[in-house]
Each structure stands twice: as structure tokens, then as C-alpha cells.
Scaffold this motif. Structure first.
Motif, short mmCIF file in Angstrom:
data_model
loop_
_atom_site.label_atom_id
_atom_site.label_comp_id
_atom_site.label_asym_id
_atom_site.label_seq_id
_atom_site.Cartn_x
_atom_site.Cartn_y
_atom_site.Cartn_z
N ALA A 86 7.64 10.73 -20.17
CA ALA A 86 8.32 9.47 -20.49
C ALA A 86 8.96 8.88 -19.24
N LYS A 87 9.56 9.75 -18.43
CA LYS A 87 10.18 9.28 -17.17
C LYS A 87 9.09 8.78 -16.22
N ALA A 88 7.96 9.50 -16.16
CA ALA A 88 6.86 9.07 -15.28
C ALA A 88 6.31 7.72 -15.72
N ILE A 89 6.24 7.51 -17.03
CA ILE A 89 5.76 6.22 -17.55
C ILE A 89 6.68 5.09 -17.16
N VAL A 90 7.99 5.32 -17.30
CA VAL A 90 8.98 4.30 -16.92
C VAL A 90 8.89 4.02 -15.42
N ASP A 91 8.80 5.09 -14.61
CA ASP A 91 8.69 4.92 -13.15
C ASP A 91 7.40 4.18 -12.80
N GLY A 92 6.29 4.52 -13.49
CA GLY A 92 5.01 3.88 -13.21
C GLY A 92 5.05 2.39 -13.54
N GLN A 93 5.69 2.05 -14.65
CA GLN A 93 5.80 0.64 -15.02
C GLN A 93 6.62 -0.12 -13.99
N ALA A 94 7.69 0.50 -13.52
CA ALA A 94 8.52 -0.14 -12.49
C ALA A 94 7.73 -0.31 -11.19
N ARG A 95 6.91 0.71 -10.87
CA ARG A 95 6.09 0.65 -9.65
C ARG A 95 5.07 -0.48 -9.75
N ILE A 96 4.44 -0.62 -10.90
CA ILE A 96 3.46 -1.69 -11.10
C ILE A 96 4.11 -3.06 -10.94
N GLU A 97 5.29 -3.23 -11.50
CA GLU A 97 6.00 -4.50 -11.37
C GLU A 97 6.30 -4.81 -9.90
N ALA A 98 6.72 -3.77 -9.15
CA ALA A 98 7.01 -3.97 -7.73
C ALA A 98 5.75 -4.35 -6.96
N LEU A 99 4.62 -3.68 -7.27
CA LEU A 99 3.37 -4.00 -6.60
C LEU A 99 2.90 -5.41 -6.95
N LYS A 100 3.08 -5.79 -8.20
CA LYS A 100 2.71 -7.15 -8.60
C LYS A 100 3.55 -8.18 -7.87
N ASP A 101 4.81 -7.87 -7.66
CA ASP A 101 5.68 -8.79 -6.91
C ASP A 101 5.17 -8.94 -5.47
N ARG A 102 4.77 -7.81 -4.86
CA ARG A 102 4.26 -7.87 -3.50
C ARG A 102 2.96 -8.69 -3.45
N ALA A 103 2.09 -8.46 -4.43
CA ALA A 103 0.83 -9.22 -4.47
C ALA A 103 1.12 -10.70 -4.67
N GLY A 104 2.09 -11.02 -5.49
CA GLY A 104 2.46 -12.41 -5.72
C GLY A 104 3.01 -13.05 -4.46
N ALA A 105 3.78 -12.29 -3.70
CA ALA A 105 4.34 -12.81 -2.45
C ALA A 105 3.22 -13.14 -1.46
N GLN A 106 2.21 -12.25 -1.40
CA GLN A 106 1.07 -12.52 -0.51
C GLN A 106 0.32 -13.77 -0.95
N ALA A 107 0.14 -13.92 -2.25
CA ALA A 107 -0.58 -15.09 -2.76
C ALA A 107 0.19 -16.37 -2.45
N ARG A 108 1.49 -16.32 -2.61
CA ARG A 108 2.30 -17.52 -2.33
C ARG A 108 2.26 -17.87 -0.84
#
Length: 354
Positions: A86-108
Motif C-alpha cells: 500500500a505504501k509502495a502504491i502511494v509512493d508510485g502514484q506520487a512518483r508518476i505525478e512528479a514525472l508527469k509534471d516534469r514532462a509537462g514542463a518540457q512540453a511547455r
């Protein structure tokens, strides 16, 4: 003549009065012979059969107790795994959000530069130095984008795996709880049946039953010792073994309770596992797992602190304390006690600190 008659009458009257006024001695009522006590409806042979039936029921309860204890261990383990996942799932979801933010920054950033990354813009420069720098930045930007995408994909795959594992562990947990409930039901049924058999006996018959139980144990112990099984067995306990023996013997007198591991009561493997835990050694919780996983040794090599496993199904365990004796928690209705190591059928010996 008349005087003689008067005198005789007077004497007769005095004697009669004397008899009437004399103290009467109490006469004790005759005491009837005591009624012979009713013969016991159970012959020694009958009681021996009852003893064997009770012993069989408690042994089955012991095997069910091992199943219950193992299920409890598995439940704790599976619950711990679920918490980790459960902790790994929460951490993974947070990691995905952070990576999506980085990808969004590159796109912008690309959008602000006309859809081209900075390296590509510099590559279009007429300045040779800026052109070479631009090529290098372009490669770095492409590599960063590729790494970001790889990391995002891997994190998403990990998240799917964590979710599947958590689901599988939930199913295992539910299955284990079902097994635990079945084992508990079986334990209670076997104990209730044994207690019902004993409750039919009068006190004197229960006393005879206890004596028969002790006699059977004594015969088995005598036969075991006579076989020369422990001839030459005189090894001293290890340091950890001595601590384990001291802990186990300190529990003598405490009641057997199935599933218990102290401090007020113990089942057989609860006593041995806690004794070795006191010696800073973690061993399996059940007698069957102790037999399966701990190093086995020959009886001739055993020393105090070693565990003797009993019965073909490894459903009972005691701790060897030396001089042919064990300390163990026998069964419901009995307390932790010393007994002959050969008073039950020995399956083998294991050593927790080998």
C-alpha cells in the motif's frame, strides 16, 4: 407372724423404690455396618480405553493448534506485506505525478520556443561554436526526454505490479483467515469432546485416570532409558541454550492454553519459541515448522536447550533440560511441567542455535 410379713413388705417396697430412683445408664444405639461403596462402573481396562481416547482427542487438538498458529503467523506476514505494498502504491502514484509534471514542463518549454527544444534552436545558428553547443544540448535534451519516458513507463509498470500483488495478498489473507477459523473450530470440538469424556467420570475415577496416564508415561520413559538411547549424552548447554532452559523452567506451573505464547500461559510451541526468543534467537512459532526448518541432530548428540519433537505429525514439542527430562506444556487441563523425555513417541531432535 404379722411383723415378719410387714418387714418383708417394707423391704420389698424399699428395693422397688431403689430400683426406680437409680440413675438409668444410656444405651448406645447399635451402629450399622457401613454400606459397601458402589463399585466403579469402569474397569481398569475401560479407563485405559478412555485415557487413550482422551489422549487421541488432545493430540488432534494439538495438531489443529499448530495449524491455527501457522495461519496466525501467515496472517501477520501477509498483513505486513499488504501494508508495504500500500505504501509502495502511494509512493508510485506520487512518483508518476512528479514525472508527469516534469514532462509537462518540457512540453511547455518547447511550446514557448516555437515547438523546438533549445538545443534545436541553437543548432540553426550561423555561429559554428553555437552550432556545436546546440548539437550537444539537443542530444542531452533527447536523452533526458527518453530517460523521463522510460522512468515514467517503469513506474507505471511497478504500480500495476504492486496493485496486483496487493490484490493477491488480500486473497491469501482471506484464505488464511478461513483456514484459521476452521482450525479454531476443530480445536474447540476436540477439547470439548475430551472434556465431555472426563466429565462422565467420578472424582475417584478421574484420579485413577490420572494415575493411568502417569503409569503409561513412566513405562514409556523406562523403556526409552533401558534402550540406551541417552547413554553418553552429557553435553553441556550452550550459552544461549542455558538462557532458553532457564526461561522455560521458570514457567513451570503456568497453564496450557492453545494459541498462547505467554506470559501467563503457553501452548507447547509457544513455550519453546518464547524461551529461545529470550535467548535472542527467533525460531518458527509451531512445532511442525520447528521440525521442518531447524537443524536436526542425533539424540546421542543432544544437549540442554535442544527441542525434542513428538509424534509422527510433529504436533508436540518439549525442551530437553538434561538427565533424560524435558520441560513442556502438555495439553489443555495441564500445566507447564517437567517430564521424561521418552514419555512420548519421539520423532526427532532439532537445535535452534546450530
Amino acid at each position: 407372724m404379722n411383723r415378719r410379713h410387714c418387714a418383708t413388705a417394707a423391704i420389698t417396697l424399699v428395693c422397688a423404690l431403689a430400683l426406680l430412683t437409680a440413675p438409668v445408664q444410656a444405651m448406645a444405639a447399635p451402629v450399622p455396618d457401613p454400606a459397601p461403596s458402589a463399585p466403579s462402573p469402569y474397569s481398569t481396562t475401560d479407563l485405559e480405553k478412555v485415557r487413550e481416547q482422551i489422549e487421541t482427542l488432545y493430540r488432534k487438538a494439538g495438531a489443529a493448534t499448530d495449524a491455527y498458529n501457522l495461519a496466525e503467523v501467515q496472517t501477520k506476514k501477509q498483513s505486513g506485506e499488504i501494508v508495504k505494498l500500500a505504501k509502495a502504491i502511494v509512493d508510485g502514484q506520487a512518483r508518476i505525478e512528479a514525472l508527469k509534471d516534469r514532462a509537462g514542463a518540457q512540453a511547455r518549454e518547447q511550446y514557448r520556443n516555437g515547438g523546438l527544444p533549445p538545443g534545436a534552436q541553437l543548432a540553426l545558428s550561423d555561429d559554428p561554436k553555437l552550432f556545436l553547443d546546440g548539437i550537444n544540448q539537443l542530444r542531452q535534451s533527447q536523452q533526458a526526454s527518453k530517460s523521463l519516458l522510460t522512468e515514467l513507463n517503469q513506474t507505471q509498470e511497478d504500480l500495476r505490479t504492486y496493485t496486483q500483488d496487493a490484490s493477491a495478498n488480500w486473497e491469501k489473507l482471506e484464505d488464511t483467515r478461513v483456514e484459521q477459523a476452521k482450525a479454531k473450530k476443530k480445536i474447540n470440538a476436540q477439547i470439548k469432546a475430551a472434556e465431555k469424556l472426563e466429565s462422565r467420570l467420578e472424582k475417584k475415577e478421574r484420579d485413577r485416570l490420572l494415575q493411568l496416564e502417569q503409569d503409561a508415561a513412566d513405562r514409556a520413559q523406562t523403556a526409552w532409558l533401558s534402550s540406551g538411547a541417552i547413554t553418553g549424552v552429557d553435553s553441556a548447554a550452550s550459552g544461549a541454550g542455558a538462557v532458553a532452559v532457564a526461561f522455560a523452567t521458570a514457567q513451570i506451573g503456568k497453564p496450557y492454553v492453545w494459541g498462547a505464547e505467554g506470559p501467563g500461559s503457553y501452548d507447547c510451541s509457544g513455550l519453546t519459541s518464547q524461551a529461545w526468543l529470550a535467548a535472542k534467537r527467533t525460531i518458527p512459532r509451531t512445532s511442525q515448522e520447528q521440525w521442518r526448518l531447524l537443524p536436526r541432530i542425533d539424540i546421542k548428540d543432544m544437549r540442554p536447550g535442544d527441542l525434542i519433537i513428538y509424534h509422527a505429525d510433529a504436533s508436540h514439542v518439549g525442551m530437553y533440560v538434561g538427565d533424560g527430562a524435558i520441560v513442556h506444556s502438555p495439553r489443555p487441563g495441564r500445566n507447564v511441567t517437567l517430564a521424561g523425555a521418552g514419555s512420548m513417541k519421539i520423532l526427532g531432535v532439532v537445535r535452534p542455535d546450530k
